[in-house]
Design a protein around this motif. Sequence first.
Motif, PDB file in Angstrom:
ATOM      1  N   UNK A 184       0.762  -1.178  -0.020  1.00  0.00           N
ATOM      2  CA  UNK A 184       0.078   0.008   0.040  1.00  0.00           C
ATOM      3  C   UNK A 184       0.923   1.196   0.024  1.00  0.00           C
ATOM      4  N   UNK A 185       0.380   2.240  -0.700  1.00  0.00           N
ATOM      5  CA  UNK A 185       1.163   3.492  -0.557  1.00  0.00           C
ATOM      6  C   UNK A 185       0.853   4.076   0.978  1.00  0.00           C
ATOM      7  N   UNK A 186       2.032   4.882   1.392  1.00  0.00           N
ATOM      8  CA  UNK A 186       1.919   5.577   2.636  1.00  0.00           C
ATOM      9  C   UNK A 186       1.852   6.938   2.377  1.00  0.00           C
ATOM     10  N   UNK A 187       0.558   7.674   2.970  1.00  0.00           N
ATOM     11  CA  UNK A 187       0.349   8.913   2.938  1.00  0.00           C
ATOM     12  C   UNK A 187       0.743   9.557   4.226  1.00  0.00           C
ATOM     13  N   UNK A 188       1.455  10.617   3.947  1.00  0.00           N
ATOM     14  CA  UNK A 188       2.463  11.562   5.300  1.00  0.00           C
ATOM     15  C   UNK A 188       1.662  12.746   5.346  1.00  0.00           C
ATOM     16  N   UNK A 189       0.649  12.844   6.335  1.00  0.00           N
ATOM     17  CA  UNK A 189       0.149  14.446   6.374  1.00  0.00           C
ATOM     18  C   UNK A 189       1.137  15.425   6.941  1.00  0.00           C
ATOM     19  N   UNK A 190       1.064  16.656   6.407  1.00  0.00           N
ATOM     20  CA  UNK A 190       1.705  17.527   6.658  1.00  0.00           C
ATOM     21  C   UNK A 190       2.339  17.714   7.868  1.00  0.00           C
ATOM     22  N   UNK A 191       1.657  17.646   8.935  1.00  0.00           N
ATOM     23  CA  UNK A 191       1.685  17.743  10.475  1.00  0.00           C
ATOM     24  C   UNK A 191       2.636  16.576  10.789  1.00  0.00           C
ATOM     25  N   UNK A 192       2.986  15.424   9.965  1.00  0.00           N
ATOM     26  CA  UNK A 192       3.831  14.483  10.542  1.00  0.00           C
ATOM     27  C   UNK A 192       4.899  14.369   9.627  1.00  0.00           C
ATOM     28  N   UNK A 193       5.103  15.206   8.454  1.00  0.00           N
ATOM     29  CA  UNK A 193       6.495  15.110   7.618  1.00  0.00           C
ATOM     30  C   UNK A 193       7.443  15.422   8.425  1.00  0.00           C
ATOM     31  N   UNK A 194       7.494  16.362   9.541  1.00  0.00           N
ATOM     32  CA  UNK A 194       8.857  16.744  10.532  1.00  0.00           C
ATOM     33  C   UNK A 194       9.288  15.357  10.814  1.00  0.00           C
ATOM     34  N   UNK A 195       8.774  14.378  10.705  1.00  0.00           N
ATOM     35  CA  UNK A 195       9.266  13.214  11.603  1.00  0.00           C
ATOM     36  C   UNK A 195      10.171  12.415  10.410  1.00  0.00           C
ATOM     37  N   UNK A 196      10.258  12.660   9.255  1.00  0.00           N
ATOM     38  CA  UNK A 196      10.782  12.165   8.121  1.00  0.00           C
ATOM     39  C   UNK A 196      12.089  13.024   7.389  1.00  0.00           C
ATOM     40  N   UNK A 197      12.938  12.369   7.073  1.00  0.00           N
ATOM     41  CA  UNK A 197      14.076  13.108   6.289  1.00  0.00           C
ATOM     42  C   UNK A 197      14.188  12.588   5.024  1.00  0.00           C
ATOM     43  N   UNK A 198      14.463  13.419   4.082  1.00  0.00           N
ATOM     44  CA  UNK A 198      14.653  13.008   2.915  1.00  0.00           C
ATOM     45  C   UNK A 198      16.290  12.937   2.845  1.00  0.00           C
ATOM     46  N   UNK A 199      16.952  11.741   2.790  1.00  0.00           N
ATOM     47  CA  UNK A 199      18.372  11.640   2.959  1.00  0.00           C
ATOM     48  C   UNK A 199      18.746  11.881   1.108  1.00  0.00           C
ATOM     49  N   UNK A 200      18.311  11.483   0.314  1.00  0.00           N
ATOM     50  CA  UNK A 200      18.740  11.801  -1.026  1.00  0.00           C
ATOM     51  C   UNK A 200      17.957  11.063  -2.274  1.00  0.00           C
TER      52      UNK A 200
END
Length: 156
Positions: free
Chosen positions: A129-145
């Motif tokens: 399944x796709x994973x939807x990350x709401x704007x309020x939770x995006x701070x928990x994720x880093x885009x490594x590259x």
Amino acid sequence: MEVFETILHELKGSFSEEFSLIPGYRVQVSAGHGSLNPDQLEPTRHLAFRRKWLKYRGFNEKDLAIVWAKGDSMEPTIHNNDTLVVHLGRNKPADGHIYIFRNGDELFVKRYQSMLGSWRLISDNSFYSDLDIPKDDQHQFDVVGQVILIAKDLGD
């Protein structure tokens, strides 16, 4: 023996002028469930890339790293144990591209899509399944590259 050492020195110089060694780390990024080996921060190997190709693509060798895929969620694009060249400077995701994401101690590879008010992290394998990350939770994720190259083994 001195002649041999001179030739060897010239070959090494010629090699380093033509090729750049990109560091590879003992890190597996999940194409399924995330995994990270945080104690392995030193490169364990290097892969050679022609400097001419790096320049043509606009890549700075210092921005690149090599990791390995684990799992099947990105098949058929990325298979288990595929080698991934990651551009660490590209950490603002753009639609349709594949990125390495970090959430806590987990690293995973997914295709990115911007949705209204959220990120959608997509597995190419339709079983996942796709994973939807709401704007309020995006701070928990880093885009490594961004994954810029996938190397595959073909055959045994």
